[in-house]
Enzyme design. Structure first.
Site, PDB file in Angstrom:
ATOM      1  N   GLU A 104      -5.630   1.920  -1.296  1.00  0.00           N
ATOM      2  CA  GLU A 104      -6.636   1.163  -0.541  1.00  0.00           C
ATOM      3  C   GLU A 104      -7.181   0.015  -1.405  1.00  0.00           C
ATOM      4  OE1 GLU A 104      -7.471   0.687   2.453  1.00  0.00           O
ATOM      5  OE2 GLU A 104      -9.441  -0.216   2.213  1.00  0.00           O
ATOM      6  N   TRP A 105      -6.310  -0.903  -1.790  1.00  0.00           N
ATOM      7  CA  TRP A 105      -6.680  -2.123  -2.503  1.00  0.00           C
ATOM      8  C   TRP A 105      -7.639  -1.834  -3.665  1.00  0.00           C
ATOM      9  CZ3 TRP A 105      -2.806  -4.792  -1.056  1.00  0.00           C
ATOM     10  CH2 TRP A 105      -2.348  -4.748   0.257  1.00  0.00           C
TER      11      TRP A 105
ATOM     12  N   GLU B 132      -5.299  -2.744  14.036  1.00  0.00           N
ATOM     13  CA  GLU B 132      -5.830  -1.795  13.051  1.00  0.00           C
ATOM     14  C   GLU B 132      -7.192  -1.295  13.514  1.00  0.00           C
ATOM     15  OE1 GLU B 132      -6.233  -2.985   8.894  1.00  0.00           O
ATOM     16  OE2 GLU B 132      -4.290  -3.971   8.988  1.00  0.00           O
TER      17      GLU B 132
ATOM     18  N   TYR C 174     -13.005  -2.602  12.523  1.00  0.00           N
ATOM     19  CA  TYR C 174     -13.460  -1.420  11.794  1.00  0.00           C
ATOM     20  C   TYR C 174     -14.926  -1.061  12.027  1.00  0.00           C
ATOM     21  CZ  TYR C 174      -9.084  -1.067   9.278  1.00  0.00           C
ATOM     22  OH  TYR C 174      -7.761  -0.899   8.978  1.00  0.00           O
TER      23      TYR C 174
ATOM     24  N   GLN D   6       0.796  -1.212   0.000  1.00  0.00           N
ATOM     25  CA  GLN D   6       0.000   0.000   0.000  1.00  0.00           C
ATOM     26  C   GLN D   6       0.840   1.279   0.000  1.00  0.00           C
ATOM     27  OE1 GLN D   6      -2.621  -1.747   3.283  1.00  0.00           O
ATOM     28  NE2 GLN D   6      -4.126  -0.570   2.128  1.00  0.00           N
TER      29      GLN D   6
ATOM     30  N   ARG E  97       3.555  -0.136  13.070  1.00  0.00           N
ATOM     31  CA  ARG E  97       3.299  -1.446  12.451  1.00  0.00           C
ATOM     32  C   ARG E  97       3.483  -1.328  10.940  1.00  0.00           C
ATOM     33  NH1 ARG E  97      -2.154  -4.427  11.059  1.00  0.00           N
ATOM     34  NH2 ARG E  97      -1.206  -6.349  10.310  1.00  0.00           N
TER      35      ARG E  97
ATOM     36  N   ASN F  36      -1.658 -11.094   8.010  1.00  0.00           N
ATOM     37  CA  ASN F  36      -2.697 -10.103   8.247  1.00  0.00           C
ATOM     38  C   ASN F  36      -4.021 -10.567   7.652  1.00  0.00           C
ATOM     39  OD1 ASN F  36      -3.579  -7.279   8.996  1.00  0.00           O
ATOM     40  ND2 ASN F  36      -4.101  -7.298   6.818  1.00  0.00           N
ATOM     41  N   GLU F  37      -5.046 -10.601   8.474  1.00  0.00           N
ATOM     42  CA  GLU F  37      -6.416 -10.824   8.016  1.00  0.00           C
ATOM     43  C   GLU F  37      -6.578 -11.990   7.050  1.00  0.00           C
ATOM     44  OE1 GLU F  37      -8.062  -7.127   6.582  1.00  0.00           O
ATOM     45  OE2 GLU F  37      -8.070  -6.271   8.577  1.00  0.00           O
TER      46      GLU F  37
ATOM     47  N   ASN G 206      -8.003  -6.613  14.389  1.00  0.00           N
ATOM     48  CA  ASN G 206      -8.310  -5.491  13.500  1.00  0.00           C
ATOM     49  C   ASN G 206      -9.814  -5.258  13.564  1.00  0.00           C
ATOM     50  OD1 ASN G 206      -5.635  -5.735  12.755  1.00  0.00           O
ATOM     51  ND2 ASN G 206      -6.031  -6.186  10.596  1.00  0.00           N
TER      52      ASN G 206
ATOM     53  N   TRP H 251      -5.148   2.818  11.764  1.00  0.00           N
ATOM     54  CA  TRP H 251      -4.975   2.609  10.336  1.00  0.00           C
ATOM     55  C   TRP H 251      -5.443   3.877   9.653  1.00  0.00           C
ATOM     56  CZ3 TRP H 251      -2.479  -0.891   7.482  1.00  0.00           C
ATOM     57  CH2 TRP H 251      -2.554  -0.695   6.090  1.00  0.00           C
TER      58      TRP H 251
ATOM     59  N   HIS I 229       1.093  -9.303   4.282  1.00  0.00           N
ATOM     60  CA  HIS I 229      -0.088  -8.439   4.220  1.00  0.00           C
ATOM     61  C   HIS I 229      -0.582  -8.419   2.767  1.00  0.00           C
ATOM     62  CE1 HIS I 229      -2.194  -4.917   6.408  1.00  0.00           C
ATOM     63  NE2 HIS I 229      -2.793  -5.047   5.247  1.00  0.00           N
TER      64      HIS I 229
HETATM   65  C1  PNW Z   1      -7.849  -4.032   6.125  1.00  0.00           C
HETATM   66  N1  PNW Z   1     -13.634  -5.089   3.536  1.00  0.00           N
HETATM   67  O1  PNW Z   1      -8.410  -4.666   5.031  1.00  0.00           O
HETATM   68  C2  PNW Z   1      -6.404  -4.145   5.775  1.00  0.00           C
HETATM   69  O2  PNW Z   1      -5.631  -4.832   6.714  1.00  0.00           O
HETATM   70  C3  PNW Z   1      -5.778  -2.871   5.362  1.00  0.00           C
HETATM   71  O3  PNW Z   1      -4.719  -3.167   4.497  1.00  0.00           O
HETATM   72  C4  PNW Z   1      -6.816  -1.965   4.741  1.00  0.00           C
HETATM   73  O4  PNW Z   1      -6.258  -0.844   4.140  1.00  0.00           O
HETATM   74  C5  PNW Z   1      -7.795  -1.612   5.835  1.00  0.00           C
HETATM   75  O5  PNW Z   1      -8.378  -2.789   6.361  1.00  0.00           O
HETATM   76  C6  PNW Z   1      -8.894  -0.673   5.420  1.00  0.00           C
HETATM   77  O6  PNW Z   1      -9.775  -1.285   4.525  1.00  0.00           O
HETATM   78  C7  PNW Z   1      -9.717  -4.713   4.719  1.00  0.00           C
HETATM   79  O7  PNW Z   1     -13.939  -4.912   2.323  1.00  0.00           O
HETATM   80  C8  PNW Z   1     -10.045  -4.678   3.383  1.00  0.00           C
HETATM   81  O8  PNW Z   1     -14.513  -5.386   4.388  1.00  0.00           O
HETATM   82  C9  PNW Z   1     -11.329  -4.806   2.982  1.00  0.00           C
HETATM   83  C10 PNW Z   1     -12.311  -4.972   3.942  1.00  0.00           C
HETATM   84  C11 PNW Z   1     -11.995  -5.002   5.290  1.00  0.00           C
HETATM   85  C12 PNW Z   1     -10.696  -4.869   5.674  1.00  0.00           C
END
Ligand code: PNW
Length: 472
Positions: free
Chosen positions: A427-428, A376, A310, A16, A75, A164-165, A308, A420, A120
């Protein structure tokens, strides 16, 4: 209320932020391939992270940001393909080793402790060509890579995250196909991938335990993401059971084997098997694999809980479409957002700081009161740039209060908090349109200038306030 050695951090990940995707012998990763293939149609706006924040060149700017925030911890992740271009230890890229040595040494010079994630999302493409995480071999290949990293950096790195995740890699990468490697094999591949990630993680933890722990004295875990979930109607028994299934298929999928039984949650296995039977899938073949007794134990393979968090959800049973072979059908839980929750930036991110406190209590009770690092947590901005990001400021204030209460009132053993992200980054699948940073990064500027958001200034104040309280 925060212990004096509490870790105040921010997080990033190699793909990223680094850029330099083919610099100095780095091998391509599955994210390089994913972004470049099909004329960039996989990622919003055809974007990629060939350059992104350019941290491969401008890492000193990141160090300045870290110092400006007054972080005690940072991190970061290592790019496997930068260190081992073909994924194996037969071919070590010394330029990659030098790069991470510089960053780690500079962090330590500035009295910032690194927490390093080995994986990651960015598998070396060469290993994807051998089957990637669907292949059983990947666990031992990951273990070799992990040993190489412990050996090379473990004299200085004391906090490690293996993977990671795994949920996101498994589900978004191999079921939905919206993350690299873009595999869409619903109902089967995600379970296999998750399984091999857990095996690889456990092998790496045991390698650390037997070969490095006594000398290096660090700690190793796996970062597990989960929403907090509650029944839509707490008085409805079906909503209550659906919520248990929801959590079993997210947090439980990876935490239950590591912290409770060495196997997947029973309700998860029962649900997958029942659905296979209903759909007449595969005769005796289980979609959810079983762990072999001849391999390093999964149970106990973590020195702390890395969480992590959110967002939160309300849950009820899933109606209809139970005829499909997919994780969602197995899980049989429909998740909705409470209309009172504000949604920030991205559509999935309902802002629910109090959900973190509840999830922390759940982790304490379910997983035998482990040490917890929140590895995160963050708030996304989209649309017009707002440097005075008052909503994000409010979010961090509220969230850190919830963490304080989890520690002070609920007795959860929280050891650290990582925002984070340190700075806006790739962002992917959303590309650069979604901004999670405490620093803004100007991606149109060749210098990739970093500028602190108001939320960055406030986070620095929060850290300095709590640190002065605990040190006096
Ligand atoms: C995490 N979703 O990923 C990652 O660990 C980070 O690299 C990322 O930038 C961050 O969350 C914010 O999105 C996710 O679509 C990616 O639900 C996608 C999802 C959740 C977490």
């Amino acid at each position: 209320m925060f212990p004096c050695d509490f870790a105040w951090g921010a997080a990033t990940a190699a793909y990223q932020i680094e850029g330099g995707w083919d610099s100095d012998n780095k091998g391509p990763s599955i994210w390089d391939t994913f972004c470049h293939q099909d004329k960039g149609s996989r990622v919003s706006g055809g974007q990629n992270a060939d350059v992104t924040c350019s941290s491969y060149v401008m890492w000193e700017k990141d160090l300045q940001c870290i110092q400006q925030l007054g972080l005690t911890h940072y991190r970061m992740s290592l790019s496997w393909a930068r260190l081992l271009p073909d994924g194996t230890t037969k071919n070590v890229n010394q330029k990659g080793v030098q790069y991470y040595n510089k960053v780690i040494n500079d962090l330590l010079l500035r009295k910032v402790s690194p927490m390093v994630t080995l994986y990651h999302f960015d598998l070396p493409q060469a290993l994807q060509e051998q089957g990637g995480w669907k292949s059983s071999n990947m666990a031992t290949l990951f273990d070799s890579y992990a040993r190489f990293c412990f050996q090379t950096f473990g004299d200085r790195v004391k906090l490690w995250i293996t993977i990671n995740e795994p949920y996101v890699c498994a589900k978004l990468g191999h079921e939905d196909g919206v993350h690299a490697p873009g595999v869409k094999e619903p109902g089967t591949a995600a379970y296999l991938v998750g399984h091999n990630m857990l095996r690889g993680h456990a092998m790496a933890w045991h390698s650390y335990d037997t070969l490095y722990r006594s000398k290096q004295k660090g700690a190793v875990s796996i970062a597990i993401n989960s929403d907090w979930a509650e029944p839509l109607d707490p008085s409805d028994a079906e909503d209550v059971t659906a919520t248990k299934r929801y959590l079993a298929f997210t947090l439980g999928w990876f935490a239950w084997p590591v912290f409770v039984t060495g196997d997947y949650p029973e309700i998860m296995r029962a649900a997958v098997d029942a659905q296979s039977k209903k759909l007449g899938y595969g005769g005796d073949r289980c979609r959810l694999p079983t762990f072999s007794q001849d391999e390093p134990a999964i149970l106990g393979s973590a020195d702390f809980f890395a969480l992590n968090y959110y967002t939160s959800r309300k849950v009820k049973p899933r109606r209809g479409s139970g005829q499909m072979l997919c994780v969602k059908s197995d899980q049989d839980a429909e998740d909705v957002m409470d209309p009172s929750w504000p949604v920030c930036g991205v559509s999935w991110l309902a802002v629910v700081p109090h959900g973190l406190r509840k999830l922390l209590c759940y982790v304490k009770e379910t997983f035998n009161n482990p040490e917890v690092y929140i590895t995160e947590n963050g708030f996304a901005q989209t649309g017009p740039l707002q440097m005075e990001d008052s909503e994000r400021c409010r979010f961090y204030q509220d969230t850190i209060n919830e963490v304080a209460n989890a520690i002070g009132k609920d007795g959860v053993n929280v050891r650290g908090y990582f925002a984070w992200s340190l700075m806006d980054n790739f962002e992917w699948a959303d590309g650069f349109s979604t901004r999670f940073g405490l620093f803004h990064v100007d991606f149109s500027d060749p210098e990739r200038t970093r500028s602190i958001y108001r939320s960055g200034r406030e986070y620095a104040q929060i850290i300095s306030k709590y640190r002065s309280q605990t040190s006096s």
